[in-house]
Write an enzyme that holds these catalytic residues in place. Structure first.
Site, PDB file in Angstrom:
ATOM      1  N   GLU A 194      -4.954   3.050   6.706  1.00  0.00           N
ATOM      2  CA  GLU A 194      -4.758   2.943   5.263  1.00  0.00           C
ATOM      3  C   GLU A 194      -5.309   4.191   4.587  1.00  0.00           C
ATOM      4  O   GLU A 194      -4.781   4.648   3.580  1.00  0.00           O
ATOM      5  CB  GLU A 194      -5.460   1.689   4.735  1.00  0.00           C
ATOM      6  CG  GLU A 194      -5.255   1.443   3.246  1.00  0.00           C
ATOM      7  CD  GLU A 194      -5.717   0.062   2.824  1.00  0.00           C
ATOM      8  OE1 GLU A 194      -6.402  -0.030   1.785  1.00  0.00           O
ATOM      9  OE2 GLU A 194      -5.398  -0.912   3.520  1.00  0.00           O
ATOM     10  N   SER A 231     -11.308   0.120   3.352  1.00  0.00           N
ATOM     11  CA  SER A 231     -10.620  -0.307   4.571  1.00  0.00           C
ATOM     12  C   SER A 231      -9.946   0.882   5.240  1.00  0.00           C
ATOM     13  O   SER A 231      -9.215   1.626   4.584  1.00  0.00           O
ATOM     14  CB  SER A 231      -9.582  -1.386   4.245  1.00  0.00           C
ATOM     15  OG  SER A 231     -10.213  -2.541   3.729  1.00  0.00           O
ATOM     16  N   ARG A 279       0.817  -1.224   0.000  1.00  0.00           N
ATOM     17  CA  ARG A 279       0.000   0.000   0.000  1.00  0.00           C
ATOM     18  C   ARG A 279       0.853   1.278   0.000  1.00  0.00           C
ATOM     19  O   ARG A 279       0.457   2.307   0.541  1.00  0.00           O
ATOM     20  CB  ARG A 279      -0.958   0.011   1.200  1.00  0.00           C
ATOM     21  CG  ARG A 279      -1.914  -1.167   1.250  1.00  0.00           C
ATOM     22  CD  ARG A 279      -2.847  -1.203   0.041  1.00  0.00           C
ATOM     23  NE  ARG A 279      -3.690  -2.395   0.082  1.00  0.00           N
ATOM     24  CZ  ARG A 279      -3.398  -3.548  -0.544  1.00  0.00           C
ATOM     25  NH1 ARG A 279      -2.315  -3.642  -1.285  1.00  0.00           N
ATOM     26  NH2 ARG A 279      -4.210  -4.578  -0.467  1.00  0.00           N
TER      27      ARG A 279
END
Length: 305
Positions: A295, A225, A175
């Protein structure tokens, strides 16, 4: 000063230029105070002209796509927000290499290419956002991510230079990409796919979309998320184990369907979501000694952008 920046951006003929635009109109959470100035450049040349004005005045700036990974503070965003939307939504095919504008919807791109029998983007079924955002954060799911398919990305630096960064130069990890450290805007990307069986590719895409629909709460405004998985653990499982499913604060709450989703139930404010994030972080650390990292990107009004 921002009034002058606003006028010069209008005079630069770059596309839409808005004053004090609520960011709640530009995030999937439907949350966020006003941007001092929001622009929607009509293309890469227009983006260069806009960046020249921004750099001359040395004002803070930030690039966004569809706002699917942003929590914007209630006080809004200081400086200029560069929205890469429909004016940067284009696609060119060169055999199995695809050149796509940063504003292209990631889901839309994956759907179009799956119907052509191209394999490699099946994991994108159901992932919101744009191509630019996907490159920026190395979006992924189901064991695959952008690092598997990006050949190179065309990025604009504040000094006006346009540079193609290779997959290696983008320094992808979980990520993350180099673009989260360097100040640059993704303008477009070249993706390398494979020729697959059309029926199989479409079916795989459908399976991932159906899985997301059945396990994630897209019936409420959300941002996907919220927390990164603290591997080998999974964020949602830890939050559920801690008994936090359904926890509320103000107009926001942790989804009963998926514990790693915070949803806007009733005109939630950014402060509501932030309070839930802090509560989750404190609880998980207290119970399991695990630090939960977000995130989603949290944008503060006076952040050094």
């Amino acid at each position: 000063m921002m009034e002058q920046v606003f006028r010069e951006l209008q005079e630069a003929d770059i596309g839409r230029v808005a004053w004090k635009e609520p960011m709640s109109k530009h995030t999937t959470w439907k949350i966020g105070g006003p941007a001092d100035v929001l622009i929607e450049p009509e293309g890469i040349k227009a983006l260069q002209r806009a960046m020249a004005v921004i750099t001359t005045w040395n004002v803070p700036w930030r690039a966004v796509g569809r706002g699917s990974n942003l929590l914007v503070e209630d006080a809004g965003i200081k400086g200029v927000v560069i929205k890469l939307g429909r004016n940067m939504e284009y696609m060119e095919e060169n055999n199995i290499q695809i050149r796509a504008g940063a504003g292209f919807s990631f889901i839309k791109l994956a759907t179009i290419l799956s119907k052509k029998g191209y394999s490699g983007l099946e994991f994108a079924g159901g992932i919101p956002g744009t191509v630019g955002g996907a490159v920026f954060m190395n979006a992924g799911a189901h064991g695959s991510d952008m690092s598997d398919i990006v050949v190179k990305a065309h990025v604009l630096y504040p000094d006006g230079s346009l540079v193609w960064l290779t997959n290696e130069e983008l320094e992808f990890s979980y990520r993350t990409s180099i673009l989260q450290k360097e100040r640059a805007v993704v303008c477009e990307a070249v993706l390398a796919l494979k020729e697959g069986n059309k029926e199989e590719v479409v079916e795989e895409m459908k399976k991932h979309k159906d899985y997301r629909r059945s396990t994630q709460p897209w019936n409420y405004p959300c941002a996907g998320s919220v927390f990164r998985n603290p591997l080998p653990n999974h964020a949602g499982a830890l939050i559920e184990k801690a008994g936090l499913k359904g926890y509320h604060h103000g107009g926001a709450g942790i989804s009963e369907q998926h514990a790693n989703f915070i949803v806007n139930l009733d005109q939630a404010k950014a402060s509501d979501v932030s309070a839930i994030i802090r509560h989750v972080q404190d609880t998980i650390y207290e119970l399991y000694g695990i630090t939960m990292q977000t995130e989603v990107e949290i944008v503060e009004r006076n952040a050094n952008l």
